[in-house]
Each structure stands twice: as C-alpha cells, then as structure tokens.
Design a protein around this motif. Structure first.
Motif, short mmCIF file in Angstrom:
data_model
loop_
_atom_site.label_atom_id
_atom_site.label_comp_id
_atom_site.label_asym_id
_atom_site.label_seq_id
_atom_site.Cartn_x
_atom_site.Cartn_y
_atom_site.Cartn_z
N ASP A 27 0.82 -1.21 0.00
CA ASP A 27 0.00 0.00 0.00
C ASP A 27 0.86 1.27 0.00
OD1 ASP A 27 0.26 1.40 2.61
OD2 ASP A 27 -0.55 -0.43 3.47
N MET A 28 0.23 2.38 -0.43
CA MET A 28 0.95 3.63 -0.64
C MET A 28 0.59 4.69 0.40
SD MET A 28 1.00 4.04 -4.80
CE MET A 28 2.32 5.26 -4.78
N ARG A 29 0.21 4.28 1.60
CA ARG A 29 -0.20 5.27 2.59
C ARG A 29 0.94 6.20 2.98
NH1 ARG A 29 -2.01 1.57 7.47
NH2 ARG A 29 -2.24 0.05 5.78
N SER A 30 2.18 5.71 2.90
CA SER A 30 3.35 6.54 3.19
C SER A 30 4.03 6.95 1.89
CB SER A 30 4.35 5.77 4.07
OG SER A 30 3.77 5.41 5.30
N ALA A 31 4.72 8.08 1.93
CA ALA A 31 5.32 8.62 0.72
C ALA A 31 6.37 7.71 0.11
CB ALA A 31 5.94 9.99 1.03
N ASN A 32 7.02 6.91 0.94
CA ASN A 32 8.13 6.09 0.45
C ASN A 32 7.76 4.61 0.30
OD1 ASN A 32 7.84 5.57 3.17
ND2 ASN A 32 10.03 5.41 3.59
N ARG A 33 6.45 4.31 0.25
CA ARG A 33 6.04 2.91 0.16
C ARG A 33 5.15 2.69 -1.04
NH1 ARG A 33 3.38 0.80 5.61
NH2 ARG A 33 2.63 -0.67 4.05
N GLY A 34 5.30 1.52 -1.66
CA GLY A 34 4.40 1.11 -2.72
C GLY A 34 4.57 1.89 -4.01
N ILE A 35 4.01 1.32 -5.10
CA ILE A 35 4.06 1.99 -6.39
C ILE A 35 2.72 1.96 -7.11
CG2 ILE A 35 6.51 1.43 -6.67
CD1 ILE A 35 5.72 -0.64 -8.77
N ASP A 36 1.80 1.10 -6.68
CA ASP A 36 0.51 0.95 -7.35
C ASP A 36 -0.55 1.76 -6.61
OD1 ASP A 36 -1.93 0.10 -8.46
OD2 ASP A 36 -1.19 -1.92 -8.83
N PRO A 37 -1.07 2.84 -7.22
CA PRO A 37 -2.03 3.70 -6.51
C PRO A 37 -3.36 3.02 -6.21
CG PRO A 37 -1.88 4.33 -8.82
CD PRO A 37 -0.77 3.33 -8.56
N ARG A 38 -3.63 1.87 -6.82
CA ARG A 38 -4.86 1.14 -6.51
C ARG A 38 -4.76 0.44 -5.15
NH1 ARG A 38 -4.89 -2.41 -11.89
NH2 ARG A 38 -2.84 -2.77 -10.96
N VAL A 39 -3.53 0.28 -4.65
CA VAL A 39 -3.34 -0.35 -3.35
C VAL A 39 -3.17 0.77 -2.33
CG1 VAL A 39 -2.07 -2.12 -2.07
CG2 VAL A 39 -2.14 -2.20 -4.56
N MET A 40 -4.30 1.28 -1.87
CA MET A 40 -4.28 2.48 -1.03
C MET A 40 -5.44 2.42 -0.05
SD MET A 40 -2.72 5.25 -0.35
CE MET A 40 -2.96 6.80 0.46
N ILE A 41 -5.26 2.96 1.12
CA ILE A 41 -6.33 3.00 2.11
C ILE A 41 -7.28 4.15 1.80
CG2 ILE A 41 -4.95 1.91 3.92
CD1 ILE A 41 -4.35 4.66 5.05
N TYR A 42 -8.53 3.98 2.16
CA TYR A 42 -9.60 4.98 2.06
C TYR A 42 -10.15 5.21 0.65
CZ TYR A 42 -7.83 6.23 6.72
OH TYR A 42 -7.40 6.20 8.02
N ASP A 43 -9.64 4.53 -0.37
CA ASP A 43 -10.09 4.80 -1.74
C ASP A 43 -11.14 3.77 -2.15
OD1 ASP A 43 -8.26 2.73 -1.77
OD2 ASP A 43 -7.50 3.20 -3.76
N LEU A 44 -12.34 3.94 -1.68
CA LEU A 44 -13.40 2.94 -1.89
C LEU A 44 -14.10 3.18 -3.22
CD1 LEU A 44 -14.83 2.88 1.75
CD2 LEU A 44 -13.09 1.39 0.72
N SER A 45 -13.37 3.03 -4.32
CA SER A 45 -13.95 3.32 -5.63
C SER A 45 -13.06 2.77 -6.73
CB SER A 45 -14.11 4.83 -5.81
OG SER A 45 -14.48 5.15 -7.12
N GLY A 46 -13.68 2.47 -7.88
CA GLY A 46 -12.91 2.12 -9.06
C GLY A 46 -12.35 3.35 -9.75
N ASP A 47 -12.84 4.53 -9.36
CA ASP A 47 -12.32 5.80 -9.85
C ASP A 47 -11.90 6.61 -8.62
OD1 ASP A 47 -11.71 8.21 -11.05
OD2 ASP A 47 -13.80 8.75 -11.48
N ALA A 48 -10.72 6.32 -8.11
CA ALA A 48 -10.28 6.90 -6.85
C ALA A 48 -10.10 8.42 -6.95
CB ALA A 48 -8.98 6.25 -6.39
N ILE A 49 -9.65 8.91 -8.09
CA ILE A 49 -9.46 10.35 -8.24
C ILE A 49 -10.82 11.06 -8.17
CG2 ILE A 49 -8.66 12.20 -9.76
CD1 ILE A 49 -6.62 10.21 -10.92
#
Length: 299
Positions: A27-49
């Motif tokens: 997951d990408m919750r921290s600035a220095n972790r992860g690379i896939d923006p789909r693996v993220m907390i709080y983004d309950l959508s197929g269109d996270a933006i």
C-alpha cells in the motif's frame, strides 16, 4: 497431483477483476512505500481520483453547515471544533489518495503465461496523472481551497478540562500539514526516481513536466497578486524543499537536482519585478527571493 491441480485452478483466477487484491506490504499510505495507486487505504472506488474529489466537495458543503448544526444552547463548541478537524482531515486524506496517481505504476503479479495477465509493470496513463495534478491544483493547493464561512474560526474552541485545552486553534499549522503531506510524496526521491525510470517503460509524464505543473500549482494563480497566508506557507515550504534538493549532499537523483534548480530560477524570474501594495505579500515575496538567492548563490 490432484491437490496441486486444484490449487493451480484457484491461483489462475487471480487475474479476475473481482478478485483484485493488495495487502499492506504494497500500500501507498506513506510517501516512500508502494508503487501501485490502486493499493491504497480509504479509496473505496474504481475511480479513486473522482471519488476523492467528491469527498472534498462533500466536506466543503458540510463545512458551510456546521455552525448551524452544532449550535445547541447550553453546549460547548467542542463538537463544532471536532467537525472542523474531521472535515479538513477528509480533505487531506483525499489529497493523499489523488497524489499517488502521479508517478504511479500499476502492478500485475500474474505469472508468465497466466490467462488474463497484463504487463507486470504499467505506468499510470498520462491523462490520469494530469487529472490528478489538476485535482490537487484545484482542491488542495488553490488559494480558496480552505475557505470557511465567516465566523467559523471564532468558534473553534475546545472544551476545557482542568488546565488543558486553553490554546487557540492552530489553523495554519493544520493546513500546512496537509500541504506537507502531498509535497512529501511528490518530491520524495523514490517517487522522482520512479518517474524517471518508468519513462523507459511507458510513463509519458516526464519529471520536468510534473515539476512544472507542480510549480504552477503552488505559484501561478497569485504570482502577480496578493498571496493569502495559507499560500504563503505553502510557497515557502516548496521553495525550501527545492533549495534542499539542489545541495550536493542530498540523495535525490541528478535529474531531480537539475530540475529543482531550474524551477527556483523560474520562480525568481517571475517574482523579481513583482509590485504589490499588500504589505504581507511584499514581505513574503522578499523572503522567497532571499531563499532562492541563498540556494543559488554558488551556481
């Protein structure tokens, strides 16, 4: 063998969209972790933006109603203050979600030859990265991004408990922390390195273009006019970080250092002849130029 065949059939389904999964290691919750923006907390959508922008708009709408909602006679203003913290917190979370699409790389962990597999590494499309930057410009960095109803700040009083909770609300510090969180990611050495590296396998949002858009987001709208206090903090924070990136002992890649210096000089050129009658903006502009002069003194 029968058991292995059964497991293989289960594993082969991992490419089905309904079974998409990412764990805390990615997951990408921290600035220095992860690379896939789909693996993220709080983004309950197929269109996270889009979902994140909707959350910000909802928070802004509710912000306009909180004074009348938490106005019960005999109560303290603690609930109103809590509502302000929650709503600005939603803005910060949404901005964090949006930011991860810039420089993001989708990962497909399917094995070689698995049906339904795509590329193991696929940079986020240029249109989506630009959409994310536009969203940050409008909803996070804009001069009116944190507008509140008249009189709200006067009522952000914590309920007293003994000798505690007697301080004034730290409004600017809260907004600056939101801005810092986004800059932590966009200017992180790992993110900037990934943007440059991923240009070799499909990324079309060059680091120089991203940094130009980010600089515009921080400076462009009020480059010739009055700069409000939220934007003053943001601009100083940004210039200080760019300055640090240009120092020989920092750990950013060479491309990041060169672009950071270029952006400092661009800002300097735009501000050096700025005329304003607003005393605060005049002092702020002078300080920005002073910081840039210090950073570029030895180039």
């Amino acid at each position: 063998k029968a058991e292995q065949d059964r497991l293989d059939r289960i594993l082969a389904r991992s490419t089905e969209p309904e079974l998409m999964f990412g764990n805390d290691a990615d997951d990408m919750r921290s600035a220095n972790r992860g690379i896939d923006p789909r693996v993220m907390i709080y983004d309950l959508s197929g269109d996270a933006i889009g979902q994140a922008m909707g959350r910000i708009e909802l928070a802004n709408s509710i912000m306009n109603q909180v004074q009348s909602k938490y106005n019960t006679q005999g109560n303290t203003y603690q609930e109103l203050q809590d509502a302000y913290i929650i709503l600005t917190g939603q803005q910060g979370i949404a901005g964090t979600i949006i930011s991860r699409y810039i420089g993001g790389v989708y990962m497909d962990r399917a094995v070689i030859g698995q049906p339904g597999a795509t590329q193991p590494l696929l940079p986020v499309a240029l249109a989506d990265q630009k959409r994310a930057m536009d969203a940050l410009t409008k909803h996070i960095f804009a001069s009116n991004a944190y507008d509140t109803p008249n009189g709200l700040y006067n009522h952000l009083q914590q309920q007293r408990r003994g000798f505690s909770n007697t301080d004034a609300p730290k409004i600017h510090g809260r907004i600056l922390n939101i801005h810092k969180s986004i800059l932590d990611y966009l200017l992180h050495r790992r993110v900037q390195t990934r943007i440059v590296d991923s240009a070799l396998y499909g990324n079309e949002y060059a680091l120089s273009d991203m940094m130009t858009d980010l600089t515009d987001a921080v400076f462009k709208s009020d480059i010739a006019g009055t700069v409000n206090s939220f934007r003053q903090n943001l601009q100083i924070e940004y210039v200080q970080r760019l300055s640090k990136m240009t120092t020989p002992d920092n750990n950013h890649i060479y491309a990041s250092r060169a672009i950071a210096l270029d952006k400092l000089k661009n800002i300097q050129t735009q501000l050096k002849d700025k005329k304003t009658t607003d005393t605060s903006t005049q002092a702020h502009t002078g300080y920005i130029l002073h910081l840039i002069e210090q950073a570029t003194d030895n180039d």
